[in-house]
Design a protein around this motif. Structure first.
Motif: not given
Lengths: 618, 618
Positions: B241, A277, A136-138, A279, A151, A143-148, B171-176
């Motif tokens: 979020m 950003e 999702e956009t942050s 990974l 991820m 920069c994005m939020v990577i959701k479960p 659950e694992n996520c990734y935030f900015p």
């Protein structure tokens, strides 16, 4: 290292889809989709699904109809909102959310609608990411939020690759996020090509504003003497440390890797493909000889290719970058290029032979067996979360994400259909059959989830897992249990058109075989698209006319062109200007076979030096 | 979340060891160590070790002697350098390295010397990190480079904990990485307590200076409208979020976790314990009820405690923080506190019950089953690379790192002693015995490495693996093979004093049993140190006198004090000023048993409200 540099910024990511210009073909696709969606709603209603389940699909249908005929449905929207019986507070909250969300003006974050690929491939890509819950956009630009779900895909890739990296002798380390500004100037080409657009840390403290309402301000007294840069890549930091760690030939080869976040200030971003950003892993090696370094760079390219093919069922072209597309500071850049469904290339991993450039820039020498002090040779190599974008655009379809079983976080979802409330006997039989099935599948190493959410209708569950790309769905109802069977439905490949009844005694073996053949089928399909997607023997004019208007949104575009080429940066640049095509690579196989020999360059007419693969690229 | 806030900055990390003030006891320790090191050199010489192997140990001996008598060896240094026959270039390089390395003025980065704990515990800690190859200072202030051996410890912790976190439903996520400055002001207490000392990104571009020799400068035209902060923790971003993701009670509980780097601009840093950048996991959950959130916070504290005890053989005290030591924005902070060998406490993990503070600050509401719109309850919890510091100071000794087998990246190192060059028969027998042994150990799930480096003497190998803390060393020589045996040497616990000959047929089972009992032994030892290290029924004056001069460098200090206490922030602050002691926690067990009831506060004399655990802390 995933090459955000060399690729031109001129790429247009047109998201809008002009409905007035729908081709007959596009209209056909839309009409088919409208029919399918209508069918889906009918099935759900037959199953007795509740309104909450059906509503999003109805919205999807309306959106499809609007896409076919923009005048459709315009007056209906307000009524729909009333129908949803939202409390006033809820409406208010939603409106506030819309206001707060500046980055996503259309805010379709809750829509279940997937644009058809044939209508707008770019929009389809964004829709897949949304409906599958990948990212999702942050609120931070680019920069994005990577959701479960996204991820867990990255974690799968990471686990597989980490083992390959270790087998090749590199050990994991962690180096600082911040890099002194002065470091970036040390390697001349590196600084020219790199790291101008980056995040710069200039202060180390906030303080409360004099006027409390202004909140926090940057404390002007806390300015750093030397600004720090958030790493765009870590060659400079790592070669600084290599200098301390390398003295003798016995210290070589030295191979390190890190899994980390990096940042490049991108102007135009797209989730996974190009974000500020992201990974990645970055490997860095130091060697006593040129051959040692070159061999390592080639090996890692080969490992990346195997990762893509084996895990992700994504075939790639192995190649070498032309001089102008090389990593800044590299002598040679090896690359793997994948072909997306829309005919665009996606650079999926790069491995750089650095020569002695960083060794010299950071004064890293070693005492060789002959007692001489010599400069060290190096490599660096990386893949990033970009691979998830590549995965999406290799296999997915108009119904959602499609995941090859090996990379799928969940390979099998079992949807049990509970017996009637007073059927105690049926319940016991169902629990027993379900437990045995799950245990059998898990014992064979399959990743299984039982979706027993009691507030959702089966149809809604099927819909959700289809969009998330789970390879196999197994339905198990009271009637199935009585006949000692269950129902298989594959997400893609042969068997995906129909539900099949399977004897429970055979279910584990058939699931295992079915997933394996789905994996093979997806790879085979992608392989034939790749080989069909490369045009040979085209004239420059043919390629130019085909690629000039080939936007990322058009599906499927003309693809890639393999042509005889005389290596020339100026001509390369001209072609980029004329039709936005770039040299993706000099493919290793056609060049090692010497296919260019005796041929004339398709652009200059001079003697060809290479076979070059041209195309539009992400 | 690992509590870099509440702990005072007044802690002095004195690194210098004044040799003039050596106690008789310290002198004894040094003399013993000198003798042991001398013996080691003799053994190596007997084994025919080459000069390169012996040289560092000789240096260690010289350093020890200098520590005992500062006038010793002063004139000898230049000669030593000549002895090492370094080329002029090598010397020059070393000198440049010294100059370049501003952060590490003494540059003992290549010394093998370990300060005895009794001499200077702080220096010992730094020496262990260096000689075991765990981490190194970097050219960026307060940031460390985590080296392969340190990283593999973190990976072991991560793998174990990640499973626990997933089992608990997150659950694992990734935030900015970057957080808008304005976000930090949203939660009132959070902003007061947090995030003043942080890295601020103000610009997004570098450019070449007009004078090329000046390299790159920050482009003043690329100033950000709103500065961004490198996350010190992610509550603000994640609750932003959550607002988008939470609408209904069906969306709750919502549990996410991320493995990430964070940054806090620390003034005084020590590797692993307190660094500006560190690695951690941060979990964040949202709940419909207060009970749900509180339960989750408690569960995660318990998971952390189990991780420490089971994996790291490190017992902890579970407790609740006093109001002034709470996480900024939390209603309650649960903590696990470990006792280091020097009697200092180390906060090893925290889990916060956030109440509705972040829910309200970020306007996160949900529609409950009763149709009402309600505020969401929250938790957050984290552990960091700090755990590696705790691990070091729980088990290691004057000879190097000691690793409990379950967390050891390599559990068994096998050092084969090759037969003579022409002994073909012996070679075949050796290879067969070695292969069988390795296969047997691996089949039992043990992590084994064969150290067959041919340029190193056995003694040097033993020395290296001892310092790295590998739990079991197995020696296998031609004579052993002939008698179908091998030699076991444990790093710590019973059996560590001697080498034991083991029948090869029993070796796998004995190794497995031995590692298990070493794990238990280390936990038992740490448990008894923890229980012995807590003084009860002390008066305030006794505690004050004991703790006032208890520096981190003194081994072993007076430890912790469990006392009846009337909760009072002002008195807490007075005590901190008077003797630098802080309340580590209100231990859960003694408070649930109501041990304070009927007792008077040891400071104010008023009725006690809690049992409090006081101590000096990292």
């Amino acid at each position: 290292m995933t090459g955000t540099l060399a690729i031109g910024y001129s790429v247009s990511y047109a998201l809008s889809c002009s409905t007035e210009q729908l081709s007959e073909e596009q209209k056909d696709v839309l009409e088919t989709k409208i029919k399918e969606t209508g069918d889906k709603i009918r099935v759900l209603k037959e199953e007795g699904a509740d309104k909450a389940t059906i509503a999003p699909i109805v919205q999807e249908l309306l959106a499809l109809k609007t896409q076919l005929d923009p005048t459709f449905n315009k007056a209906k929207k307000p009524k729909q909102q009333q129908n949803q019986k939202q409390s006033q507070k809820q409406n208010q909250k939603n409106q506030q959310k819309l206001k707060g969300n500046n980055n996503n003006k259309e805010d379709d974050s809750e829509s279940d609608f997937i644009t058809a690929r044939a209508v707008d491939y770019s929009k389809w890509y964004s829709d897949i990411i949304r409906v599958a819950g990948l990212a999702e956009t942050s609120p931070v630009r680019g920069c994005m939020v990577i959701k479960p779900w996204g991820m867990s895909l990255w974690d799968k890739i990471r686990t597989d690759l980490d083992e390959r990296i270790k087998e090749n002798g590199a050990e994991n380390c962690y180096f600082p996020l911040l890099i002194p500004k002065s470091f970036l100037s040390k390697e001349a080409e590196h600084v020219d090509g790199f790291a101008k657009e980056c995040a710069v840390v200039t202060h180390h403290r906030l303080k409360s504003a004099d006027n409390k309402d202004d909140g926090l301000i940057v404390d002007p007294e806390a300015e750093l003497e030397d600004p720090l840069i958030i790493r765009p890549t870590s060659e400079t930091m790592i070669w600084y440390m290599f200098r301390k760690w390398i003295n003798s030939h016995r210290d070589l080869p030295l191979k390190v890797n890190q899994w980390a976040n990096v940042m490049r200030w991108e102007m135009r971003t797209r989730p996974f493909l190009r974000t500020s950003e992201f990974l990645w892993q970055e490997g860095h090696t130091a060697h006593a000889t040129s051959e040692g370094a070159l061999d390592d760079a080639r090996t890692m390219m080969e490992e990346y290719a195997t990762l893509c093919e084996n895990l992700m069922a994504m075939p790639v072209v192995r190649g070498v970058k032309s001089p102008s597309e090389r990593f800044a500071g590299a002598v040679d850049t090896f690359t793997i290029e994948a072909l997306m469904q829309n005919g665009w290339a996606l650079q999926s991993g790069t491995s750089h032979f650095l020569g002695q450039s960083f060794g010299k820039a950071f004064d890293v020498t070693f005492q060789d067996t002959d007692g001489e002090e010599k400069d060290v040779w190096g490599t660096s190599w990386g893949v990033s979360t970009r691979l998830i974008g590549a995965l999406i655009m290799t296999h997915s379809d108009d119904n959602g994400l499609v995941l090859p079983p090996r990379v799928a976080p969940i390979q099998i979802v079992i949807v049990p259909i509970p017996p009637k409330k007073n059927d105690e006997e049926g319940k016991i039989a169902m629990d027993k059959a379900l437990d045995e099935l799950v245990a059998g599948l898990k014992a064979k190493g399959m990743r299984v989830k039982v979706d027993d959410r009691d507030f959702m209708r089966n149809g809604a569950k099927y819909f959700e897992w289809e969009r998330k790309g789970v390879p196999l769905r197994i339905e198990l109802g009271p009637r199935d249990v009585k006949s000692n069977s269950c129902v298989f439905k594959y997400r893609a490949g042969s068997g995906s058109d129909e539900k099949t009844s399977i004897d429970l005694n055979d279910a584990v073996q058939k699931a295992s075989d079915g997933l394996e053949s789905m994996q093979e089928g997806l790879l085979e399909e992608a392989r034939s698209r790749l080989s069909n997607g490369i045009t040979e023997d085209a004239s420059y004019e043919e390629m130019r006319d085909a690629l000039d208007n080939d936007e990322a949104s058009s599906y499927a575009g003309p693809g890639l062109y393999l042509v005889p080429w005389k290596c020339d940066a100026e001509n390369e640049d001209k072609i980029k200007t004329e039709c936005k095509a770039t040299i993706r690579c000099y493919p290793l196989d056609s060049n090692s076979e010497g296919l260019h020999e005796g041929k004339k360059c398709f652009y200059s007419g001079e003697d060809a030096t290479h076979m070059a693969l041209f195309g539009r690229a992400y």
